[in-house]
Motif scaffolding. Sequence first.
Motif, PDB file in Angstrom:
ATOM      1  N   PHE A 132     -32.843  34.411 -35.049  1.00 37.06           N
ATOM      2  CA  PHE A 132     -33.611  34.573 -33.810  1.00 37.06           C
ATOM      3  C   PHE A 132     -33.821  33.285 -33.014  1.00 37.06           C
ATOM      4  N   GLN A 133     -33.330  32.135 -33.502  1.00 37.20           N
ATOM      5  CA  GLN A 133     -33.595  30.899 -32.775  1.00 37.20           C
ATOM      6  C   GLN A 133     -32.945  30.897 -31.388  1.00 37.20           C
ATOM      7  N   VAL A 166     -34.995  33.247 -29.041  1.00 40.80           N
ATOM      8  CA  VAL A 166     -36.312  32.643 -28.770  1.00 40.80           C
ATOM      9  C   VAL A 166     -36.152  31.493 -27.776  1.00 40.80           C
ATOM     10  N   VAL A 185     -37.852  31.296 -24.053  1.00 39.29           N
ATOM     11  CA  VAL A 185     -38.728  30.168 -23.701  1.00 39.29           C
ATOM     12  C   VAL A 185     -38.202  29.484 -22.444  1.00 39.29           C
ATOM     13  N   ALA A 194     -40.474  26.511 -28.777  1.00 31.96           N
ATOM     14  CA  ALA A 194     -39.735  27.388 -29.693  1.00 31.96           C
ATOM     15  C   ALA A 194     -40.145  27.124 -31.136  1.00 31.96           C
ATOM     16  N   VAL A 241     -43.349  28.759 -31.793  1.00 30.69           N
ATOM     17  CA  VAL A 241     -43.155  30.203 -31.996  1.00 30.69           C
ATOM     18  C   VAL A 241     -42.887  30.488 -33.471  1.00 30.69           C
ATOM     19  N   ILE A 290     -41.169  39.425 -32.626  1.00 28.28           N
ATOM     20  CA  ILE A 290     -40.895  38.013 -32.361  1.00 28.28           C
ATOM     21  C   ILE A 290     -40.905  37.742 -30.857  1.00 28.28           C
ATOM     22  N   CYS A 291     -40.372  38.655 -30.069  1.00 29.95           N
ATOM     23  CA  CYS A 291     -40.382  38.522 -28.612  1.00 29.95           C
ATOM     24  C   CYS A 291     -41.815  38.454 -28.085  1.00 29.95           C
ATOM     25  N   THR A 327     -43.271  35.154 -28.835  1.00 28.40           N
ATOM     26  CA  THR A 327     -42.657  34.158 -27.952  1.00 28.40           C
ATOM     27  C   THR A 327     -43.296  34.191 -26.571  1.00 28.40           C
TER      28      THR A 327
END
Length: 94
Positions: free
Chosen positions: A26-27, A30, A34, A49, A52, A73-74, A77
Amino acid sequence: MDADQDLMRRFQGGDEAAFEVLVHKFQGPVLSLVRRYLGSRSAGVEDVAQEVFLRIYRSKHTYEPKAKVGTWICRITVNTCLNGIRRLGADKNR
């Protein structure tokens, strides 16, 4: 249960390697999100990030498999970005 939910369950159970897989997966999304919120040339995009993923790590117990991991996760973020924007606004008004 999908693969991401399985990773999240393992992470919640103490499997640190599962968290590393989640970060790796997911990096990119994310960082992209951002950049969209803060501007691609904005200083500190990587710092936000990283924040997060710290929040994800600290909040692992709040995840429930009703939501997709990516959606969760979204949301983290977006909230982190909005907090950063508010902080910047408050600093400018001082």
